[in-house]
Design a protein around this motif. Structure first.
Motif, PDB file in Angstrom:
ATOM      1  N   ASP A  45    -100.468  75.578 -28.513  1.00 53.85           N
ATOM      2  CA  ASP A  45     -99.325  75.279 -29.379  1.00 53.85           C
ATOM      3  C   ASP A  45     -99.901  75.107 -30.770  1.00 53.85           C
ATOM      4  OD1 ASP A  45     -97.072  74.381 -30.703  1.00 53.85           O
ATOM      5  OD2 ASP A  45     -96.564  72.865 -29.209  1.00 53.85           O
ATOM      6  N   GLU A  46     -99.633  76.048 -31.654  1.00 53.82           N
ATOM      7  CA  GLU A  46    -100.219  76.000 -32.992  1.00 53.82           C
ATOM      8  C   GLU A  46     -99.311  76.687 -33.997  1.00 53.82           C
ATOM      9  OE1 GLU A  46    -103.094  79.828 -33.462  1.00 53.82           O
ATOM     10  OE2 GLU A  46    -103.863  78.283 -32.129  1.00 53.82           O
ATOM     11  N   VAL A  47     -99.607  76.478 -35.257  1.00 51.78           N
ATOM     12  CA  VAL A  47     -98.919  77.193 -36.324  1.00 51.78           C
ATOM     13  C   VAL A  47     -99.896  78.238 -36.846  1.00 51.78           C
ATOM     14  CG1 VAL A  47     -97.880  77.025 -38.607  1.00 51.78           C
ATOM     15  CG2 VAL A  47     -97.484  75.222 -36.912  1.00 51.78           C
ATOM     16  N   TYR A  48     -99.452  79.495 -36.811  1.00 51.49           N
ATOM     17  CA  TYR A  48    -100.273  80.612 -37.260  1.00 51.49           C
ATOM     18  C   TYR A  48     -99.483  81.355 -38.330  1.00 51.49           C
ATOM     19  CZ  TYR A  48    -102.779  85.069 -37.150  1.00 51.49           C
ATOM     20  OH  TYR A  48    -103.467  86.200 -37.506  1.00 51.49           O
ATOM     21  N   LYS A  49    -100.036  81.391 -39.526  1.00 53.45           N
ATOM     22  CA  LYS A  49     -99.395  82.049 -40.671  1.00 53.45           C
ATOM     23  C   LYS A  49     -97.954  81.584 -40.864  1.00 53.45           C
ATOM     24  CE  LYS A  49    -102.344  86.109 -40.784  1.00 53.45           C
ATOM     25  NZ  LYS A  49    -102.423  87.562 -40.825  1.00 53.45           N
ATOM     26  N   GLY A  50     -97.762  80.272 -40.702  1.00 49.44           N
ATOM     27  CA  GLY A  50     -96.446  79.679 -40.907  1.00 49.44           C
ATOM     28  C   GLY A  50     -95.486  79.830 -39.742  1.00 49.44           C
ATOM     29  N   ARG A  51     -95.919  80.415 -38.649  1.00 49.36           N
ATOM     30  CA  ARG A  51     -95.067  80.606 -37.470  1.00 49.36           C
ATOM     31  C   ARG A  51     -95.614  79.768 -36.331  1.00 49.36           C
ATOM     32  NH1 ARG A  51     -92.624  85.816 -38.300  1.00 49.36           N
ATOM     33  NH2 ARG A  51     -91.159  85.240 -36.654  1.00 49.36           N
ATOM     34  N   ARG A  52     -94.719  79.133 -35.590  1.00 48.39           N
ATOM     35  CA  ARG A  52     -95.153  78.335 -34.444  1.00 48.39           C
ATOM     36  C   ARG A  52     -95.293  79.253 -33.240  1.00 48.39           C
ATOM     37  NH1 ARG A  52     -92.358  73.151 -31.501  1.00 48.39           N
ATOM     38  NH2 ARG A  52     -94.206  72.584 -30.303  1.00 48.39           N
ATOM     39  N   ILE A  53     -96.506  79.302 -32.696  1.00 52.34           N
ATOM     40  CA  ILE A  53     -96.753  80.084 -31.485  1.00 52.34           C
ATOM     41  C   ILE A  53     -97.139  79.138 -30.366  1.00 52.34           C
ATOM     42  CG2 ILE A  53     -97.309  82.229 -32.693  1.00 52.34           C
ATOM     43  CD1 ILE A  53    -100.278  81.649 -32.194  1.00 52.34           C
ATOM     44  N   GLN A  54     -96.611  79.407 -29.191  1.00 53.15           N
ATOM     45  CA  GLN A  54     -96.880  78.573 -28.018  1.00 53.15           C
ATOM     46  C   GLN A  54     -97.125  79.471 -26.811  1.00 53.15           C
ATOM     47  OE1 GLN A  54     -92.920  76.795 -28.608  1.00 53.15           O
ATOM     48  NE2 GLN A  54     -93.947  74.841 -28.219  1.00 53.15           N
ATOM     49  N   GLY A  55     -97.895  78.966 -25.894  1.00 57.23           N
ATOM     50  CA  GLY A  55     -98.133  79.673 -24.643  1.00 57.23           C
ATOM     51  C   GLY A  55     -98.440  78.684 -23.549  1.00 57.23           C
ATOM     52  N   ARG A  56     -97.936  78.990 -22.365  1.00 51.34           N
ATOM     53  CA  ARG A  56     -98.172  78.085 -21.236  1.00 51.34           C
ATOM     54  C   ARG A  56     -97.942  78.828 -19.926  1.00 51.34           C
ATOM     55  NH1 ARG A  56     -93.391  76.329 -23.725  1.00 51.34           N
ATOM     56  NH2 ARG A  56     -91.543  76.818 -22.491  1.00 51.34           N
ATOM     57  N   PRO A  57     -98.592  78.366 -18.871  1.00 49.58           N
ATOM     58  CA  PRO A  57     -98.306  78.942 -17.552  1.00 49.58           C
ATOM     59  C   PRO A  57     -96.832  78.713 -17.222  1.00 49.58           C
ATOM     60  CG  PRO A  57    -100.293  77.611 -17.478  1.00 49.58           C
ATOM     61  CD  PRO A  57     -99.657  77.362 -18.816  1.00 49.58           C
ATOM     62  N   SER A  58     -96.225  79.694 -16.558  1.00 46.25           N
ATOM     63  CA  SER A  58     -94.812  79.552 -16.182  1.00 46.25           C
ATOM     64  C   SER A  58     -94.647  79.826 -14.702  1.00 46.25           C
ATOM     65  CB  SER A  58     -93.945  80.518 -16.990  1.00 46.25           C
ATOM     66  OG  SER A  58     -94.197  81.850 -16.603  1.00 46.25           O
ATOM     67  N   GLY A  59     -93.578  79.306 -14.160  1.00 47.65           N
ATOM     68  CA  GLY A  59     -93.280  79.506 -12.742  1.00 47.65           C
ATOM     69  C   GLY A  59     -92.495  80.769 -12.479  1.00 47.65           C
ATOM     70  N   GLY A  60     -92.192  81.528 -13.508  1.00 46.61           N
ATOM     71  CA  GLY A  60     -91.437  82.761 -13.320  1.00 46.61           C
ATOM     72  C   GLY A  60     -89.984  82.605 -13.696  1.00 46.61           C
ATOM     73  N   GLY A  61     -89.377  81.445 -13.436  1.00 45.86           N
ATOM     74  CA  GLY A  61     -88.017  81.154 -13.835  1.00 45.86           C
ATOM     75  C   GLY A  61     -86.993  82.185 -13.396  1.00 45.86           C
ATOM     76  N   GLY A  62     -87.217  82.843 -12.264  1.00 49.57           N
ATOM     77  CA  GLY A  62     -86.238  83.793 -11.751  1.00 49.57           C
ATOM     78  C   GLY A  62     -86.336  85.179 -12.358  1.00 49.57           C
ATOM     79  N   HIS A  63     -87.274  85.407 -13.227  1.00 51.64           N
ATOM     80  CA  HIS A  63     -87.449  86.741 -13.819  1.00 51.64           C
ATOM     81  C   HIS A  63     -87.859  87.683 -12.705  1.00 51.64           C
ATOM     82  CE1 HIS A  63     -88.835  89.958 -16.360  1.00 51.64           C
ATOM     83  NE2 HIS A  63     -88.503  89.304 -17.453  1.00 51.64           N
ATOM     84  N   HIS A  64     -87.123  88.768 -12.525  1.00 52.71           N
ATOM     85  CA  HIS A  64     -87.336  89.594 -11.334  1.00 52.71           C
ATOM     86  C   HIS A  64     -88.623  90.400 -11.341  1.00 52.71           C
ATOM     87  CE1 HIS A  64     -85.204  92.321 -14.074  1.00 52.71           C
ATOM     88  NE2 HIS A  64     -85.764  93.305 -13.416  1.00 52.71           N
ATOM     89  N   HIS A  65     -89.230  90.654 -12.467  1.00 55.12           N
ATOM     90  CA  HIS A  65     -90.585  91.224 -12.419  1.00 55.12           C
ATOM     91  C   HIS A  65     -91.403  90.583 -13.529  1.00 55.12           C
ATOM     92  CE1 HIS A  65     -88.220  94.293 -14.679  1.00 55.12           C
ATOM     93  NE2 HIS A  65     -89.238  94.274 -15.496  1.00 55.12           N
ATOM     94  N   GLU A  66     -92.316  89.765 -13.089  1.00 53.01           N
ATOM     95  CA  GLU A  66     -93.112  88.917 -13.967  1.00 53.01           C
ATOM     96  C   GLU A  66     -94.387  89.642 -14.352  1.00 53.01           C
ATOM     97  OE1 GLU A  66     -93.668  85.588 -16.168  1.00 53.01           O
ATOM     98  OE2 GLU A  66     -91.989  85.815 -14.813  1.00 53.01           O
ATOM     99  N   HIS A  67     -94.403  90.323 -15.514  1.00 56.07           N
ATOM    100  CA  HIS A  67     -95.572  91.064 -15.952  1.00 56.07           C
ATOM    101  C   HIS A  67     -96.629  90.172 -16.566  1.00 56.07           C
ATOM    102  CE1 HIS A  67     -93.720  94.868 -15.130  1.00 56.07           C
ATOM    103  NE2 HIS A  67     -92.678  94.549 -15.856  1.00 56.07           N
ATOM    104  N   GLY A  68     -96.233  89.011 -17.052  1.00 57.29           N
ATOM    105  CA  GLY A  68     -97.174  88.145 -17.743  1.00 57.29           C
ATOM    106  C   GLY A  68     -98.050  87.348 -16.818  1.00 57.29           C
ATOM    107  N   GLY A  69     -98.018  87.641 -15.539  1.00 53.98           N
ATOM    108  CA  GLY A  69     -98.879  86.927 -14.606  1.00 53.98           C
ATOM    109  C   GLY A  69     -98.555  85.450 -14.534  1.00 53.98           C
ATOM    110  N   GLY A  70     -97.266  85.090 -14.727  1.00 53.97           N
ATOM    111  CA  GLY A  70     -96.891  83.686 -14.688  1.00 53.97           C
ATOM    112  C   GLY A  70     -97.249  82.953 -15.966  1.00 53.97           C
ATOM    113  N   TYR A  71     -97.192  83.642 -17.108  1.00 54.67           N
ATOM    114  CA  TYR A  71     -97.545  83.043 -18.388  1.00 54.67           C
ATOM    115  C   TYR A  71     -96.451  83.365 -19.397  1.00 54.67           C
ATOM    116  CZ  TYR A  71    -100.661  80.960 -21.761  1.00 54.67           C
ATOM    117  OH  TYR A  71    -101.196  80.115 -22.679  1.00 54.67           O
ATOM    118  N   ALA A  72     -95.989  82.352 -20.147  1.00 52.82           N
ATOM    119  CA  ALA A  72     -94.927  82.526 -21.135  1.00 52.82           C
ATOM    120  C   ALA A  72     -95.489  82.283 -22.539  1.00 52.82           C
ATOM    121  CB  ALA A  72     -93.789  81.562 -20.856  1.00 52.82           C
ATOM    122  N   VAL A  73     -95.094  83.146 -23.477  1.00 55.91           N
ATOM    123  CA  VAL A  73     -95.517  83.035 -24.879  1.00 55.91           C
ATOM    124  C   VAL A  73     -94.259  82.998 -25.743  1.00 55.91           C
ATOM    125  CG1 VAL A  73     -96.763  84.191 -26.749  1.00 55.91           C
ATOM    126  CG2 VAL A  73     -97.696  84.232 -24.442  1.00 55.91           C
TER     127      VAL A  73
END
Length: 125
Positions: A45-73
């Protein structure tokens, strides 16, 4: 020094060929064993060039094809769809042709590519 016979030359050639084929079969198994399985990247969780960017492992949240390997950005709270390639690199919908080493790097590359523009939500269908 004894002269080499045809039989000895053929025997030596067969032994070299057998050794080479055993090495060729064993090499992929050895190299695969030396590569660790990809792990889920750490949260950020950081500010990069004035934009807040975040990333964390995710449980999928019902997304029918999870390409991010269970990771949300996220960029400024909007999800940036990411995908992990077979070689462990990451790409996003914004910088699809420029693989990077981590989801954090994918978020930074997206901010660079957006050049101040807002990230729009990606339609689910």
């Amino acid at each position: 020094m004894p002269d080499i016979t045809r039989r000895r030359a053929l025997t030596a050639a067969a032994a070299v060929a057998a050794t080479a084929s055993v090495a060729a079969v064993a090499a992929p198994a050895a190299s695969a064993a030396g590569h660790p399985m990809p792990t889920t990247p750490d949260s950020f969780d950081e500010v990069y060039k004035g934009r807040r960017i975040q990333g964390r492992p995710s449980g999928g949240g019902g997304h029918h094809h999870e390409h991010g390997g269970g990771y949300a950005v996220f960029v400024d709270g909007v999800q940036l769809h990411v995908m992990q390639n077979a070689d462990g690199t990451w790409i996003s919908v914004v910088s699809h042709y420029d693989p990077v080493s981590t989801p954090r790097a994918a978020a930074r590359a997206a901010v660079d590519e957006l050049q101040g523009a807002q990230l729009l939500p990606f339609p689910s269908n």
